[in-house]
Write a protein that holds these residues in place. Structure first.
Motif, PDB file in Angstrom:
ATOM      1  N   THR A 135       0.825  -1.210   0.000  1.00  0.00           N
ATOM      2  CA  THR A 135       0.000   0.000   0.000  1.00  0.00           C
ATOM      3  C   THR A 135       0.854   1.253   0.000  1.00  0.00           C
ATOM      4  N   TYR A 136       0.572   2.105  -0.982  1.00  0.00           N
ATOM      5  CA  TYR A 136       1.274   3.385  -1.136  1.00  0.00           C
ATOM      6  C   TYR A 136       0.379   4.513  -0.631  1.00  0.00           C
ATOM      7  N   GLY A 137       0.914   5.363   0.218  1.00  0.00           N
ATOM      8  CA  GLY A 137       0.202   6.553   0.676  1.00  0.00           C
ATOM      9  C   GLY A 137       0.687   7.755  -0.093  1.00  0.00           C
ATOM     10  N   GLY A 138      -0.183   8.322  -0.940  1.00  0.00           N
ATOM     11  CA  GLY A 138       0.250   9.359  -1.858  1.00  0.00           C
ATOM     12  C   GLY A 138      -0.328  10.729  -1.602  1.00  0.00           C
ATOM     13  N   VAL A 148       6.047   5.455  -9.360  1.00  0.00           N
ATOM     14  CA  VAL A 148       6.241   4.305  -8.479  1.00  0.00           C
ATOM     15  C   VAL A 148       6.177   2.997  -9.272  1.00  0.00           C
ATOM     16  N   SER A 149       5.204   2.887 -10.155  1.00  0.00           N
ATOM     17  CA  SER A 149       5.067   1.669 -10.951  1.00  0.00           C
ATOM     18  C   SER A 149       6.306   1.425 -11.801  1.00  0.00           C
ATOM     19  N   ALA A 150       6.833   2.500 -12.403  1.00  0.00           N
ATOM     20  CA  ALA A 150       8.030   2.359 -13.241  1.00  0.00           C
ATOM     21  C   ALA A 150       9.231   1.924 -12.414  1.00  0.00           C
ATOM     22  N   MET A 151       9.389   2.458 -11.224  1.00  0.00           N
ATOM     23  CA  MET A 151      10.506   2.066 -10.369  1.00  0.00           C
ATOM     24  C   MET A 151      10.426   0.589 -10.004  1.00  0.00           C
ATOM     25  N   ILE A 152       9.215   0.124  -9.679  1.00  0.00           N
ATOM     26  CA  ILE A 152       9.033  -1.284  -9.316  1.00  0.00           C
ATOM     27  C   ILE A 152       9.335  -2.181 -10.519  1.00  0.00           C
ATOM     28  N   ARG A 153       8.797  -1.821 -11.685  1.00  0.00           N
ATOM     29  CA  ARG A 153       9.026  -2.623 -12.887  1.00  0.00           C
ATOM     30  C   ARG A 153      10.494  -2.624 -13.288  1.00  0.00           C
ATOM     31  N   ASN A 154      11.134  -1.492 -13.169  1.00  0.00           N
ATOM     32  CA  ASN A 154      12.546  -1.401 -13.543  1.00  0.00           C
ATOM     33  C   ASN A 154      13.438  -2.208 -12.606  1.00  0.00           C
ATOM     34  N   ASP A 155      12.888  -2.563 -11.445  1.00  0.00           N
ATOM     35  CA  ASP A 155      13.624  -3.410 -10.493  1.00  0.00           C
ATOM     36  C   ASP A 155      13.245  -4.880 -10.640  1.00  0.00           C
ATOM     37  N   GLY A 156      12.377  -5.178 -11.606  1.00  0.00           N
ATOM     38  CA  GLY A 156      12.012  -6.569 -11.847  1.00  0.00           C
ATOM     39  C   GLY A 156      10.657  -6.979 -11.318  1.00  0.00           C
ATOM     40  N   SER A 169      -0.246  13.474   5.863  1.00  0.00           N
ATOM     41  CA  SER A 169      -0.477  12.471   6.905  1.00  0.00           C
ATOM     42  C   SER A 169       0.124  11.117   6.525  1.00  0.00           C
ATOM     43  N   ALA A 170       0.654  11.018   5.306  1.00  0.00           N
ATOM     44  CA  ALA A 170       1.290   9.771   4.874  1.00  0.00           C
ATOM     45  C   ALA A 170       2.482   9.416   5.756  1.00  0.00           C
ATOM     46  N   TYR A 171       3.166  10.428   6.279  1.00  0.00           N
ATOM     47  CA  TYR A 171       4.356  10.141   7.095  1.00  0.00           C
ATOM     48  C   TYR A 171       3.966   9.505   8.427  1.00  0.00           C
ATOM     49  N   GLU A 172       2.895   9.987   9.024  1.00  0.00           N
ATOM     50  CA  GLU A 172       2.394   9.370  10.249  1.00  0.00           C
ATOM     51  C   GLU A 172       1.885   7.961   9.957  1.00  0.00           C
ATOM     52  N   ALA A 173       1.208   7.808   8.812  1.00  0.00           N
ATOM     53  CA  ALA A 173       0.690   6.493   8.435  1.00  0.00           C
ATOM     54  C   ALA A 173       1.827   5.504   8.194  1.00  0.00           C
ATOM     55  N   LEU A 174       2.929   5.981   7.667  1.00  0.00           N
ATOM     56  CA  LEU A 174       4.093   5.112   7.456  1.00  0.00           C
ATOM     57  C   LEU A 174       4.655   4.670   8.801  1.00  0.00           C
ATOM     58  N   ASP A 175       4.756   5.598   9.734  1.00  0.00           N
ATOM     59  CA  ASP A 175       5.309   5.282  11.050  1.00  0.00           C
ATOM     60  C   ASP A 175       4.461   4.256  11.795  1.00  0.00           C
ATOM     61  N   ASN A 176       3.129   4.367  11.675  1.00  0.00           N
ATOM     62  CA  ASN A 176       2.281   3.445  12.435  1.00  0.00           C
ATOM     63  C   ASN A 176       1.901   2.188  11.663  1.00  0.00           C
ATOM     64  N   GLY A 177       2.434   2.035  10.447  1.00  0.00           N
ATOM     65  CA  GLY A 177       2.225   0.807   9.694  1.00  0.00           C
ATOM     66  C   GLY A 177       0.947   0.749   8.887  1.00  0.00           C
ATOM     67  N   ALA A 178       0.218   1.885   8.783  1.00  0.00           N
ATOM     68  CA  ALA A 178      -1.028   1.887   8.021  1.00  0.00           C
ATOM     69  C   ALA A 178      -0.764   1.805   6.516  1.00  0.00           C
ATOM     70  N   ILE A 179       0.395   2.271   6.091  1.00  0.00           N
ATOM     71  CA  ILE A 179       0.819   2.135   4.697  1.00  0.00           C
ATOM     72  C   ILE A 179       2.222   1.548   4.683  1.00  0.00           C
ATOM     73  N   ASP A 180       2.651   1.106   3.504  1.00  0.00           N
ATOM     74  CA  ASP A 180       3.967   0.478   3.398  1.00  0.00           C
ATOM     75  C   ASP A 180       5.042   1.403   2.850  1.00  0.00           C
ATOM     76  N   PHE A 181       4.644   2.364   2.021  1.00  0.00           N
ATOM     77  CA  PHE A 181       5.650   3.256   1.437  1.00  0.00           C
ATOM     78  C   PHE A 181       4.999   4.548   0.958  1.00  0.00           C
ATOM     79  N   THR A 182       5.835   5.562   0.751  1.00  0.00           N
ATOM     80  CA  THR A 182       5.369   6.860   0.276  1.00  0.00           C
ATOM     81  C   THR A 182       6.551   7.590  -0.355  1.00  0.00           C
ATOM     82  N   LEU A 183       6.361   8.879  -0.649  1.00  0.00           N
ATOM     83  CA  LEU A 183       7.424   9.721  -1.192  1.00  0.00           C
ATOM     84  C   LEU A 183       7.773  10.805  -0.181  1.00  0.00           C
ATOM     85  N   GLU A 184       8.996  11.276  -0.235  1.00  0.00           N
ATOM     86  CA  GLU A 184       9.406  12.385   0.615  1.00  0.00           C
ATOM     87  C   GLU A 184      10.295  13.330  -0.181  1.00  0.00           C
ATOM     88  N   ILE A 185      10.382  14.562   0.288  1.00  0.00           N
ATOM     89  CA  ILE A 185      11.448  15.456  -0.148  1.00  0.00           C
ATOM     90  C   ILE A 185      12.579  15.253   0.846  1.00  0.00           C
TER      91      ILE A 185
END
Length: 336
Positions: A135-138, A148-156, A169-185
């Motif tokens: 799950t991606y929090g965007g 994100v899809s291109a990065m995953i495909r380019n990695d196989g 709020s994606a950063y809080e969700a990442l910390d508490n495990g509600a999502i698996d990954f996101t983007l950051e600056i």
């Protein structure tokens, strides 16, 4: 009595002349408005430095920094509410493709500051292909799924994942495990994570086949540039001077940014650590000394990526069928 009258007349004339010159000097300052893309942060540091150090005033400009609003800076520029705006390169490309009058005129950063991140310490995530099915929090950007899809495909991997829009709020969700990954600056959220000792794993987009992007830039409009060429040039050159000063004098620049933010920046450690990362990572000024310059090769590459993935839409919301001339989407002519 006649002598006194003459003196009075002379002094009055001198005073009137001084008042006239002062009034002329004040009226001669050209008003320029720049819109921010977020609350004040180190991406904006050169603007605050240029204002505080008098670079704008010396250039004959009265610069107003418009507060962050829900309406994007690019939209404010396109509609003449702002003369310049802090904009993402991708945002500007998508808006211009749809017919908005926006054009990049200054690259704040010389290389990508974004990162794909996940909560550190997970044994099931070693590289982007492991994000398949997770799950991606965007943030609601049309380009995020393609990225994100291109990065995953380019990695196989297959490039399939669940996408939920969460905003910051994606950063809080990442910390508490509600999502698996996101983007950051990295130069802001990433530095904040380091200061807070949060364990975060991150990957550069370009390490997985995504063209390097000059993430943050300043945009104007063709209409403004045509009507105000001298003011536009003066503004960009004074702004460049502000960013250059921030690289050479980071501590002073941070103090000026904090002082000028009207209390928006309370975490001084984050501001200074972020600026340190921007300087040492050669984001604001590249290793070869480039500052403010929009790289034509990078603009063409990221524009082509957006076109190839159907992200560039016309005014009717239909994907462009012919690749635009991306050289019309930006100009470096104001830098020198």
């Amino acid at each position: 009595m006649m002598l006194l009258t003459r003196r009075q007349t002379l002094f009055a004339a001198m005073a009137a002349g001084l008042v006239g010159r002062t009034a002329f000097a004040q009226s001669a300052a050209a008003k320029v408005r720049i819109a921010l893309d977020w609350t004040p942060n180190t991406n904006h540091i050169g603007i605050y430095v240029a204002r505080a150090k008098g670079f704008y005033e010396a250039a004959g400009l009265d610069v107003e920094i418009l507060p962050y609003a829900d309406t994007s800076a690019g939209t404010l520029v396109a509609n003449g509410v702002a003369d310049f705006g802090i904009c993402g390169e991708i945002e500007t490309f998508t808006q211009r493709a749809a017919g908005a009058d926006v054009k990049l005129v200054y690259a704040v950063v010389q290389t990508e500051t974004g990162r794909l991140i996940f909560k550190g310490g997970r044994d099931d995530i070693k590289s982007p292909k492991d994000l398949d099915g997770k799950t991606y929090g965007g943030f609601g950007g049309a380009w995020e799924e393609a990225l994100v899809s291109a990065m995953i495909r380019n990695d196989g991997g297959k490039g399939t994942f669940q996408n939920v829009t969460l905003g910051t709020s994606a950063y809080e969700a990442l910390d508490n495990g509600a999502i698996d990954f996101t983007l950051e600056i990295y130069t802001w959220e990433g530095i904040a994570a380091q200061l807070e000792n949060r364990q975060v794993g991150r990957w550069r987009y370009s390490d997985y086949g995504i063209p390097d992007e000059q993430t943050t830039a300043i945009a104007s409009s063709d209409a403004y540039l045509a009507a105000n060429p001298q003011n536009a040039r003066a503004f960009i050159q004074a702004t460049l001077k502000g960013y250059a000063h921030s690289v050479d004098n980071p501590d002073e620049a941070c103090d000026l940014l904090i002082a000028g933010s009207n209390g928006a920046l309370l975490n001084t450690d984050l501001v200074k650590a972020s600026q340190k990362a921007l300087v040492e990572g050669h984001f604001l000024r590249s290793e070869n000394g480039a500052i403010g310059t929009i790289d034509p090769a990078k603009a063409e590459a990221i524009g082509t990526f957006l076109f190839d993935h159907g992200i560039l839409l016309d005014a009717n919301g239909t994907a462009l069928t012919e690749k635009p001339d991306f050289s019309a989407y930006y100009t470096n002519s104001l830098l020198g």
